[in-house]
Design a protein around this motif. Sequence first.
Motif, PDB file in Angstrom:
ATOM      1  N   LEU A  66      13.773  52.002 -29.173  1.00  0.00           N
ATOM      2  CA  LEU A  66      12.368  52.343 -29.811  1.00  0.00           C
ATOM      3  C   LEU A  66      11.506  52.634 -29.415  1.00  0.00           C
ATOM      4  CD1 LEU A  66      12.091  50.372 -33.460  1.00  0.00           C
ATOM      5  CD2 LEU A  66      13.327  52.743 -32.983  1.00  0.00           C
ATOM      6  N   GLU A  67      11.516  51.966 -28.001  1.00  0.00           N
ATOM      7  CA  GLU A  67      10.513  51.826 -27.109  1.00  0.00           C
ATOM      8  C   GLU A  67      10.575  51.460 -25.830  1.00  0.00           C
ATOM      9  OE1 GLU A  67       6.862  51.094 -29.620  1.00  0.00           O
ATOM     10  OE2 GLU A  67       5.214  51.181 -27.549  1.00  0.00           O
ATOM     11  N   THR A  68      10.143  51.294 -25.039  1.00  0.00           N
ATOM     12  CA  THR A  68      10.081  50.935 -23.146  1.00  0.00           C
ATOM     13  C   THR A  68       9.010  50.564 -22.857  1.00  0.00           C
ATOM     14  OG1 THR A  68      10.972  52.744 -21.940  1.00  0.00           O
ATOM     15  CG2 THR A  68      12.805  51.243 -23.390  1.00  0.00           C
ATOM     16  N   ARG A  69       8.744  49.462 -21.992  1.00  0.00           N
ATOM     17  CA  ARG A  69       7.458  49.686 -21.101  1.00  0.00           C
ATOM     18  C   ARG A  69       7.793  48.689 -19.984  1.00  0.00           C
ATOM     19  NH1 ARG A  69       5.345  52.253 -24.261  1.00  0.00           N
ATOM     20  NH2 ARG A  69       3.566  51.857 -25.739  1.00  0.00           N
ATOM     21  N   GLN A  70       7.529  48.987 -18.824  1.00  0.00           N
ATOM     22  CA  GLN A  70       7.816  48.459 -17.232  1.00  0.00           C
ATOM     23  C   GLN A  70       6.724  47.831 -17.375  1.00  0.00           C
ATOM     24  OE1 GLN A  70       8.020  51.002 -14.061  1.00  0.00           O
ATOM     25  NE2 GLN A  70       9.299  49.076 -12.811  1.00  0.00           N
ATOM     26  N   LEU A  71       7.125  46.628 -17.518  1.00  0.00           N
ATOM     27  CA  LEU A  71       6.151  45.620 -17.201  1.00  0.00           C
ATOM     28  C   LEU A  71       5.622  45.236 -15.536  1.00  0.00           C
ATOM     29  CD1 LEU A  71       7.867  42.576 -18.549  1.00  0.00           C
ATOM     30  CD2 LEU A  71       6.290  44.223 -19.240  1.00  0.00           C
ATOM     31  N   LYS A  72       4.021  45.510 -15.780  1.00  0.00           N
ATOM     32  CA  LYS A  72       4.122  45.818 -13.830  1.00  0.00           C
ATOM     33  C   LYS A  72       3.674  44.458 -13.271  1.00  0.00           C
ATOM     34  CE  LYS A  72       0.690  50.034 -14.133  1.00  0.00           C
ATOM     35  NZ  LYS A  72      -1.138  50.225 -13.821  1.00  0.00           N
ATOM     36  N   ARG A  73       3.555  43.384 -13.499  1.00  0.00           N
ATOM     37  CA  ARG A  73       3.295  42.368 -12.593  1.00  0.00           C
ATOM     38  C   ARG A  73       4.895  42.106 -12.450  1.00  0.00           C
ATOM     39  NH1 ARG A  73       1.770  36.559 -15.062  1.00  0.00           N
ATOM     40  NH2 ARG A  73       3.524  36.731 -16.327  1.00  0.00           N
ATOM     41  N   ASP A 136       7.549  56.412 -22.399  1.00  0.00           N
ATOM     42  CA  ASP A 136       6.635  56.289 -23.327  1.00  0.00           C
ATOM     43  C   ASP A 136       4.957  55.479 -23.062  1.00  0.00           C
ATOM     44  OD1 ASP A 136       8.742  56.413 -25.185  1.00  0.00           O
ATOM     45  OD2 ASP A 136       9.529  54.628 -24.758  1.00  0.00           O
ATOM     46  N   GLY A 137       4.765  55.841 -21.328  1.00  0.00           N
ATOM     47  CA  GLY A 137       3.275  54.943 -21.231  1.00  0.00           C
ATOM     48  C   GLY A 137       3.869  53.616 -20.348  1.00  0.00           C
ATOM     49  N   GLU A 138       3.749  54.151 -19.296  1.00  0.00           N
ATOM     50  CA  GLU A 138       4.348  53.022 -18.729  1.00  0.00           C
ATOM     51  C   GLU A 138       3.159  52.070 -18.115  1.00  0.00           C
ATOM     52  OE1 GLU A 138       5.969  51.920 -13.641  1.00  0.00           O
ATOM     53  OE2 GLU A 138       4.724  54.058 -14.009  1.00  0.00           O
ATOM     54  N   GLY A 139       3.807  51.326 -17.676  1.00  0.00           N
ATOM     55  CA  GLY A 139       3.136  49.805 -17.540  1.00  0.00           C
ATOM     56  C   GLY A 139       2.096  49.487 -18.029  1.00  0.00           C
ATOM     57  N   LEU A 140       1.702  49.642 -19.398  1.00  0.00           N
ATOM     58  CA  LEU A 140       0.657  49.274 -20.148  1.00  0.00           C
ATOM     59  C   LEU A 140       0.509  47.487 -20.093  1.00  0.00           C
ATOM     60  CD1 LEU A 140       0.898  50.532 -23.842  1.00  0.00           C
ATOM     61  CD2 LEU A 140      -0.676  50.899 -21.708  1.00  0.00           C
ATOM     62  N   PRO A 141      -0.702  47.357 -19.288  1.00  0.00           N
ATOM     63  CA  PRO A 141      -0.392  46.070 -19.095  1.00  0.00           C
ATOM     64  C   PRO A 141      -0.209  45.178 -19.969  1.00  0.00           C
ATOM     65  CG  PRO A 141      -2.807  46.922 -19.326  1.00  0.00           C
ATOM     66  CD  PRO A 141      -1.795  47.477 -19.058  1.00  0.00           C
ATOM     67  N   VAL A 142       0.118  43.596 -19.892  1.00  0.00           N
ATOM     68  CA  VAL A 142       0.022  42.788 -20.619  1.00  0.00           C
ATOM     69  C   VAL A 142      -1.040  42.018 -21.364  1.00  0.00           C
ATOM     70  CG1 VAL A 142       1.382  40.417 -21.347  1.00  0.00           C
ATOM     71  CG2 VAL A 142       2.768  42.515 -20.341  1.00  0.00           C
ATOM     72  N   GLU A 143      -1.606  41.884 -22.884  1.00  0.00           N
ATOM     73  CA  GLU A 143      -2.804  41.351 -23.272  1.00  0.00           C
ATOM     74  C   GLU A 143      -2.866  39.868 -22.131  1.00  0.00           C
ATOM     75  OE1 GLU A 143      -5.601  40.629 -26.763  1.00  0.00           O
ATOM     76  OE2 GLU A 143      -3.486  41.556 -27.169  1.00  0.00           O
ATOM     77  N   GLY A 144      -3.733  39.577 -21.845  1.00  0.00           N
ATOM     78  CA  GLY A 144      -4.094  37.841 -21.010  1.00  0.00           C
ATOM     79  C   GLY A 144      -3.572  38.242 -19.697  1.00  0.00           C
ATOM     80  N   THR A 145      -2.928  38.593 -19.114  1.00  0.00           N
ATOM     81  CA  THR A 145      -2.379  39.112 -17.914  1.00  0.00           C
ATOM     82  C   THR A 145      -3.034  40.383 -16.884  1.00  0.00           C
ATOM     83  OG1 THR A 145      -0.835  40.719 -18.372  1.00  0.00           O
ATOM     84  CG2 THR A 145      -0.150  38.649 -18.839  1.00  0.00           C
ATOM     85  N   VAL A 146      -2.967  39.437 -15.996  1.00  0.00           N
ATOM     86  CA  VAL A 146      -3.942  40.704 -14.200  1.00  0.00           C
ATOM     87  C   VAL A 146      -2.340  41.278 -13.526  1.00  0.00           C
ATOM     88  CG1 VAL A 146      -4.461  40.438 -11.822  1.00  0.00           C
ATOM     89  CG2 VAL A 146      -5.194  38.480 -13.988  1.00  0.00           C
ATOM     90  N   SER A 147      -2.838  42.840 -14.037  1.00  0.00           N
ATOM     91  CA  SER A 147      -1.229  43.689 -14.221  1.00  0.00           C
ATOM     92  C   SER A 147      -1.652  43.769 -12.688  1.00  0.00           C
ATOM     93  CB  SER A 147      -1.475  45.442 -14.009  1.00  0.00           C
ATOM     94  OG  SER A 147      -3.064  45.579 -14.202  1.00  0.00           O
TER      95      SER A 147
END
Lengths: 380, 146
Positions: A66-73, A136-147
């Motif tokens: 449905l959706e993908t996000r690349q994790l910046k960290r 889909d909006g690459e690298g949306l920072p995960v809440e509570g983490t430093v990107s």
Amino acid sequence: MGLLNRVLRIFVALTLLGSSALADIPQELQDVVFSGDLNGRSSVDFRSNARNIKSLVPKDSEATILETRQLKRTGSYGLKVRLTKVGDSKGTNSAKVGDEVWVYFSQKDPWLAFKDKEGSEVQDPEEALTSRAQRDGEGLPVEGTVSKPTLPTKEIVKATQKPLPSEDPNLAKNSDPKKTEGDICVNCSVAQTTDQAQRNIQNIRDVKTEINKSSASIPRNAAAGKWSDDPMIMRYSEGKEVKNSISYGIRNKRKKSSGYCYRYVKRALMGGDMIDRYPPGGHARDAVRDLKAQGMINLMDNPKYRDMIKSPADVPKGAVIVYHNGTKESGDVQIKTDWGSNGGFVSDFYSGNSFLSSPKARRYAAQGKPYRMIGVMIKP
Amino acid sequence: MKKTMMTLILCSFFATPAMAAFYDVREAIEKLHAAKVDALITVTEDTKLSEDEMKAQDKAFAALEAAVTTAVKESGTEELQEEIIKATVVLLKKDPTQYAGEVVLPLYEKNKKSFLSNLKKLPASDAKLVEDAVKSAARQIKSGNG
């Protein structure tokens, strides 16, 4: 004829352009097959302490992406999927068909196989994921983490230094414990003479002294020895940046090595205003490159200075000495705290001896892999 | 008679590597004792080591390194490992560069669990000293010292 030729050319050009553009389009992700048990999470937070695990998605399950996000960290991916088939599982927490969960995908250790809209396997899942994640909006920072980790700034470095010892600065200047504070002259001023003419003469003398001081191009220090006639070295070594860097280093040193020599040297140089940006290198051997990037020079690059510096005792006060032995070792780095053999060397700890006299350097020298000074860095 | 001779020859053939390992371990322990790590000078910030003091230090680190090599190579070296850890504690207390942590790193990497369980026999502060030094050495190799 001419018109027909032109139309033909345009048609060929458009065909070529279209085919090359199509070749660059990554395959469209559609379905995913699980080749191992994965956690299904309610949000795109894959930290071990995140309390968002909804269910276990067992091996051989299938789902639609449905959706993908690349994790910046980490650079890995989070995939939101709707389960279309659930594999066999004995657990009670198993996911059900129709569940929408986030799962983790790492190229290094995938546990997922991707299919495109035609049902054929996606050849390069990471490319397809990157493309979709960007859409889909690459690298949306995960809440509570430093990107992205940030390097400390000069203000942070200065703010985190150890407090000064709570010693009375006046009494600290008194080397004779029998004398009281009143007996020693600290910042004493000459009593003003009452006569106006004498005061004027005194003022003129003071101004003359100040002018002489400021016009003297080379700071003098008898301990400088062979360096005393070199204006560039003398200006650096007797400058306030060196004084402050050494002072910062000594104030923040530890009793013994912590294995962070370069980190402590970086902080000392920043704390003393020698450099403005935190050097990025992780190994002491990187110091030559890092410090050159901030306007410092390596005296060992100059044959004149190389001939003058045969051992760490020859190094000018305040210079940053970088040691390495040409192997994969990190190397070592120290700041010389005084002229000649008067001073010691400070990094994460202070020593009266240079790194070349340390047991490690002696051991490597005995094994035929001697450490050498690859950098004697100063700021001209 | 022939049978007895054959048996003896076979026994000696199989026993030789075990005996060699035993002697290697004994030799490593003796070398560690001979290095007299307890008698080494405690280096402080202002210490300027003399030639003899440096030689004594070098001898101690060489003995420790040889002992670690033997302990990594051979099996059944519990006694040697205990001696190594004892010497490491002393060297770490006497040398601010904490080089001993790097020397014993191969032993820690060989079997971390066994190494850390051996540390439990030490007083807590000594155990922490060794653990910190070894982990710091491992971290330096992996991520550097910056």
